[in-house]
Write an enzyme that holds these catalytic residues in place. Structure first.
Site, PDB file in Angstrom:
ATOM      1  N   HIS A   1      -3.660   7.937   5.722  1.00 61.44           N
ATOM      2  CA  HIS A   1      -3.906   6.404   4.842  1.00 61.44           C
ATOM      3  C   HIS A   1      -5.271   6.295   5.317  1.00 61.44           C
ATOM      4  O   HIS A   1      -5.641   5.775   4.631  1.00 61.44           O
ATOM      5  CB  HIS A   1      -2.927   5.989   5.620  1.00 61.44           C
ATOM      6  CG  HIS A   1      -2.602   4.605   5.257  1.00 61.44           C
ATOM      7  ND1 HIS A   1      -2.515   4.377   3.490  1.00 61.44           N
ATOM      8  CD2 HIS A   1      -2.847   3.079   5.396  1.00 61.44           C
ATOM      9  CE1 HIS A   1      -2.177   2.628   3.801  1.00 61.44           C
ATOM     10  NE2 HIS A   1      -2.840   2.340   4.189  1.00 61.44           N
TER      11      HIS A   1
ATOM     12  N   HIS B   1      -9.861   1.579  -0.593  1.00 61.29           N
ATOM     13  CA  HIS B   1      -8.914   1.396  -0.596  1.00 61.29           C
ATOM     14  C   HIS B   1      -7.917   0.533  -2.048  1.00 61.29           C
ATOM     15  O   HIS B   1      -8.033  -0.357  -1.854  1.00 61.29           O
ATOM     16  CB  HIS B   1      -7.993   0.558   0.264  1.00 61.29           C
ATOM     17  CG  HIS B   1      -7.217   0.277   1.561  1.00 61.29           C
ATOM     18  ND1 HIS B   1      -5.207   0.616   0.282  1.00 61.29           N
ATOM     19  CD2 HIS B   1      -5.968  -0.184   1.844  1.00 61.29           C
ATOM     20  CE1 HIS B   1      -4.796   1.048   0.599  1.00 61.29           C
ATOM     21  NE2 HIS B   1      -4.265   0.338   2.015  1.00 61.29           N
TER      22      HIS B   1
ATOM     23  N   CYS C   1       1.277  -1.265   0.143  1.00 61.12           N
ATOM     24  CA  CYS C   1      -0.072  -0.133   0.230  1.00 61.12           C
ATOM     25  C   CYS C   1       1.177   1.372  -0.335  1.00 61.12           C
ATOM     26  O   CYS C   1      -0.030   2.082   0.135  1.00 61.12           O
ATOM     27  CB  CYS C   1      -0.898  -0.354   0.938  1.00 61.12           C
ATOM     28  SG  CYS C   1      -1.935  -1.452   0.931  1.00 61.12           S
TER      29      CYS C   1
END
Length: 433
Positions: free
Chosen positions: A309, A343, A184
């Site tokens: 995040h 995400h 990520c």
């Protein structure tokens, strides 16, 4: 152009930096000249703006095709990405179609950059975690049913470097072309990698960005970790129970000559705490943010907005909120945009940097608009208090200088923080070309 050498650094143009004040060392600056983006927010910058700052709904949808036992909410691009040109059909994957849809939005800038610097002086660095694995999964299903692979099976399309190889051939570029895959944080790390190519004199411009596509393999993996939300994810909520996976691509043109939006600082750390859990105290996350501030020569009070995040998993939100509060207290507006994008994994760093870019574009005129923090409003009293963006603090007053920070954290403790800004680099003269 005068060149200095610092210990451990490549040649750095002395006048291609930012004045940090306080006697700190001048830091090199790279500039972002153009943005192309596709995601659940929309198929271009205008639709993305309207979703982030207006009333357009993001395409967060529920589908029962990814898991065998339940439906899941995902962030899906609202329209099918266009097919690749016939001469590039061997690169045809959904991942590359998303990448191409974003790249085609900035072709004028790409052509102008090639005309100015030459194709050999332009590189490509992308982040991804899926590449063309979905097509590989579909081919495996076909094989199990028919005893042979389908005629359109192309193994190279699954390779992690496939997106960069595709763009290099599609655009006819001759500079370095490669992919970073650190889960990520992948496409957040491309910003520092691109800046290094420019600082080292290897490139004058680098096409940077990230891309990931929805696939059952990824969603099943996160479901196995019990990390998939039961509905729309709710970052920072006492009821948070996991993530929504998303897809999309964002591509920037990074160049050494000046533009309105600058990359001022990047922080990269690796705390290696656990294969898939962050350090509970957020030490690596905090260090990445501090490193970005130090490189930019800024204080925490200089940051006008922070994009979290913000995955809405119990552990991430706990550690990140602590790390943010340690540095910024509750004095900086923060929000997680993942309830509007999902995400996007390897593309998340670039897509969330694009959100900063779009917000900064208005800073000096009408003032920056900030994306609202979407959640159920159920405060988790175990988390420190942060200034979450809501309908009352979504608009910043016009300012000549504005800096914003974005966080990206990954499995294995790979942490990255980016600072984009407008106006701050005006205190120094950029590299004349």
């Amino acid at each position: 152009m005068t060149v200095r050498r610092f210990s451990g650094d490549s040649a750095i143009p002395e006048n291609n930096g930012v004045s940090t004040g306080g006697g700190k060392q001048r830091r090199p600056v790279s500039f972002l000249h153009a943005l192309g983006i596709v995601s659940a927010l929309g198929m271009n910058c205008e639709e993305t703006r309207n979703s982030l700052f207006g009333n357009r709904r993001a395409n967060m949808v529920t589908r029962d095709t990814f898991l065998p036992d339940r439906a899941v909410t995902v962030g899906m691009v609202p329209n099918e990405p266009p097919a690749l040109p016939d001469n590039l059909s061997r690169h045809d994957t959904r991942n590359n179609r998303l990448l191409w849809a974003a790249t085609c939005q900035i072709t004028d800038c790409i052509h102008a950059t090639v005309a100015r610097y030459g194709a050999q002086r332009m590189g490509i660095i992308l982040g991804t975690s899926t590449s063309g694995i979905d097509e590989g999964t579909q081919s495996c299903r076909y094989y199990l049913q028919h005893g042979e692979l389908p005629d359109n099976f192309r193994y190279p399309g699954q390779e992690i470097g496939a997106p960069a190889d595709f763009l290099r051939q599609a655009l006819g570029l001759g500079g370095p072309a490669y992919v970073i895959s650190t889960a990520c944080s992948s496409s957040a790390k491309v910003f520092s990698a691109g800046q290094r190519l420019i600082r080292a004199g290897i490139c004058d411009a680098v096409l940077i960005g990230g891309v990931d596509s929805l696939c059952s393999l990824t969603i099943a993996g996160f479901a196995a970790l019990q990390s998939i939300a039961t509905g729309l994810c709710s970052p920072m909520s006492a009821n948070r129970d996991g993530i929504n996976i998303g897809e999309g691509a964002a591509v920037f043109m990074m160049r050494r000559d000046e533009a309105d939006i600058a990359l001022l600082g990047v922080g990269e750390t690796s705390d290696a705490h656990h294969p898939n859990a962050p350090h509970p105290d957020g030490v690596g996350a905090r260090a990445a943010m501090q490193q970005a501030l130090d490189q930019a020569g800024l204080m925490p009070t200089d940051i006008a907005y922070l994009n979290m995040h913000g995955t809405a998993t119990p552990l991430n939100d706990s550690m990140e909120s602590r790390a943010i509060h340690d540095l910024f207290g509750d004095q900086v507006p923060v929000s997680s945009t993942k309830p509007m994008t999902g995400h996007t994994l390897g593309a998340a760093g670039a897509i969330e940097a694009a959100i900063l870019y779009l917000s900064l574009c208005d800073a000096q005129n009408s003032g920056s608009r900030l994306p609202r923090h979407i959640w159920d409003g159920a405060r988790d009293n175990t988390l420190p208090n942060l200034m979450l963006v809501n309908d009352h603090n979504r608009h910043l007053a016009p300012t000549k200088k504005c800096a914003m920070l974005s966080n990206s954290f990954a499995f294995g403790g790979s942490n990255a923080a980016l600072i984009l800004a407008t106006g701050w680099h005006k205190t120094a003269t950029s590299d004349p070309v």
